[in-house]
Every structure is written in structure tokens, then in C-alpha cells.
Design a protein around this motif. Structure first.
Motif, mmCIF file in Angstrom:
data_model
loop_
_atom_site.group_PDB
_atom_site.id
_atom_site.type_symbol
_atom_site.label_atom_id
_atom_site.label_comp_id
_atom_site.label_asym_id
_atom_site.label_seq_id
_atom_site.Cartn_x
_atom_site.Cartn_y
_atom_site.Cartn_z
ATOM 1 N N UNK A 80 -66.776 6.847 65.119
ATOM 2 C CA UNK A 80 -66.425 5.888 64.007
ATOM 3 C C UNK A 80 -67.107 4.578 64.365
ATOM 4 N N UNK A 81 -66.859 4.077 65.742
ATOM 5 C CA UNK A 81 -67.699 2.906 66.043
ATOM 6 C C UNK A 81 -69.170 2.587 66.316
ATOM 7 N N UNK A 82 -69.520 3.811 66.600
ATOM 8 C CA UNK A 82 -70.810 3.928 66.870
ATOM 9 C C UNK A 82 -71.642 3.995 65.461
ATOM 10 N N UNK A 83 -70.888 4.600 64.676
ATOM 11 C CA UNK A 83 -71.627 4.826 63.226
ATOM 12 C C UNK A 83 -71.557 3.508 62.549
ATOM 13 N N UNK A 84 -70.273 2.688 62.723
ATOM 14 C CA UNK A 84 -70.237 1.249 62.052
ATOM 15 C C UNK A 84 -71.166 0.486 62.557
ATOM 16 N N UNK A 85 -71.635 0.416 63.835
ATOM 17 C CA UNK A 85 -72.774 -0.329 64.349
ATOM 18 C C UNK A 85 -73.899 -0.204 63.592
ATOM 19 N N UNK A 86 -74.345 1.331 63.428
ATOM 20 C CA UNK A 86 -75.519 1.505 62.778
ATOM 21 C C UNK A 86 -75.468 0.987 61.378
ATOM 22 N N UNK A 87 -74.271 1.224 60.708
ATOM 23 C CA UNK A 87 -74.401 0.912 59.356
ATOM 24 C C UNK A 87 -74.629 -0.889 59.162
ATOM 25 N N UNK A 88 -73.723 -1.461 60.085
ATOM 26 C CA UNK A 88 -73.879 -2.827 60.004
ATOM 27 C C UNK A 88 -74.996 -3.546 60.056
ATOM 28 N N UNK A 89 -76.022 -2.823 60.917
ATOM 29 C CA UNK A 89 -77.376 -3.311 61.073
ATOM 30 C C UNK A 89 -78.128 -3.074 59.898
ATOM 31 N N UNK A 90 -77.910 -1.969 59.426
ATOM 32 C CA UNK A 90 -78.645 -1.717 58.194
ATOM 33 C C UNK A 90 -78.363 -2.422 57.142
#
Length: 206
Positions: A80-90
Motif C-alpha cells: 500500500x505504501x509503495x503504491x501510494x508513493x507511485x501515485x503521489x508522484x504521478x
């Protein structure tokens, strides 16, 4: 800490799940949301970041403000945290192209959607426990949820510089001072109505 009351935002929108949908279907539905339903915003939900950002661009292009909500149901906290990091950057790229029109949700109802707050192998089992034993689990939920939300903020803030919020269940008690919006879920029927109030940083909603 400010003692001013939160400012209410004129948000007319609905939630829209875009998992595994073709772009042309998403664009058709978003047009209906904007023109037929007279909405000015949409909360987009998806497990896949690429799909979520694609849908967000389409929504922004036709004039809808977007609330981006990743779906991490039954995934591990690390995923969840890794996916959130990717989404936040996008999402930050979208925000720079469309100032004041993109809001990031770090997640939704973590007490049952993400393992580790409440015991249970799957979301539905954890939700059953919460409904059945809410009073017993209340302190555990508050403590573990706030710890997890602190981690999500630490991931999202350096990557996304627009408004950040969390979609809380009715029984959850987040520390809203860490967020820019207080965002409880309201369910009046089979459809979900997402009520959002904007508040200044470090100000808890009343």
C-alpha cells in the motif's frame, strides 16, 4: 493551532471505480457525470496507478476536479505504501498541470481494508469483527490507524504538494490535523455519497 472553523467546499460529485475499464468507456461515463449529473468533481478509485491517472486526465480535460483514491484492499501495508508513493508522484504532475483541481486520498477505511489494524485474513472478515466488537476494538483501531496514517502522510507529503486527505469509516477517529481535508464517508443508500469539508492544515474539523 488555528481555532478557525473549516471552510466548506462546494463539491458536487460521485465516486467512480475505474478498474479494468476501456478509456472510451471511462470518457463516456465521465461526460455523463459532468453533463448529465451536473457534477463538478469525481472521486476516482482504482488499484492500478496508470489506469487511475489516465482516468484523472480525462476527467480534468472535461472540467471535472478529481479526487484520487488508491485501492489497496487486502494488500500488505508495504504494498500500500509503495503504491501510494507511485501515485503521489504521478498526481503531482497532474496537479502542476491543473492547479487547485487535484486532491489525493491516501486510502480508505484502513481499519478493515488493510491488514494489521484489526485481525482477520480478508477485508470482509475484519469488517465483520468491527461491526460485532466495535467497542472492544475501538482503542486498538484508533491507535493502529493513526500510526498507519502517519506513515502514509510521510510517504505522500514529499511527493504531492496539493491537498491530502483520507476516506474514513464512520467508526474511525483519525487525527485530522495531519490532513488538509476532513473526509468521512457517508452512505445513505446503495450509492456512496462522499461529503468533503476543506480545512486548513493543522485544523481538526468540528
Amino acid at each position: 493551532m488555528s481555532t478557525e472553523s473549516p471552510r466548506m467546499v462546494n463539491v458536487r460529485g460521485i465516486s467512480y471505480l475505474v478498474d479494468e475499464m476501456a478509456l472510451e468507456d471511462i470518457q463516456r461515463d465521465l461526460t455523463i457525470i459532468a453533463e448529465g449529473l451536473q457534477c463538478n468533481s469525481v472521486m476516482l478509485m482504482c488499484r492500478d496507478t496508470t489506469q487511475l491517472i489516465m482516468a484523472a486526465r480525462s476527467a480534468l480535460d472535461i472540467g471535472l476536479d478529481v479526487y484520487l483514491r488508491p485501492d489497496a484492499t487486502d494488500r500488505t501495508q508495504s504494498w500500500m505504501l509503495a503504491n501510494l508513493a507511485e501515485l503521489a508522484e504521478a498526481a503531482e504532475t497532474l496537479r502542476r498541470d491543473h492547479p487547485d483541481r487535484v486532491t489525493l486520498l491516501v486510502g480508505s477505511e484502513f481499519s478493515h481494508t488493510v491488514p494489521g489494524v484489526v485481525p482477520g485474513p480478508k477485508s470482509f472478515a475484519r469488517l465483520w469483527l468491527i461491526i460485532r466488537y466495535r467497542r472492544v476494538l475501538r482503542r486498538r483501531i484508533d491507535r493502529r490507524l493513526r500510526k498507519l496514517l502517519t506513515r502514509t502522510i510521510a510517504v505522500a507529503r514529499p511527493r504531492f504538494h496539493g491537498p491530502i486527505t483520507y476516506s474514513a469509516a464512520a467508526w474511525e477517529n483519525p487525527d485530522w490535523s495531519a490532513f488538509d481535508l476532513g473526509s468521512p464517508n457517508r452512505r445513505a443508500s446503495a450509492a456512496t455519497t462522499h461529503a468533503t469539508s476543506r480545512c486548513k492544515p493543522a485544523t481538526s474539523p468540528s
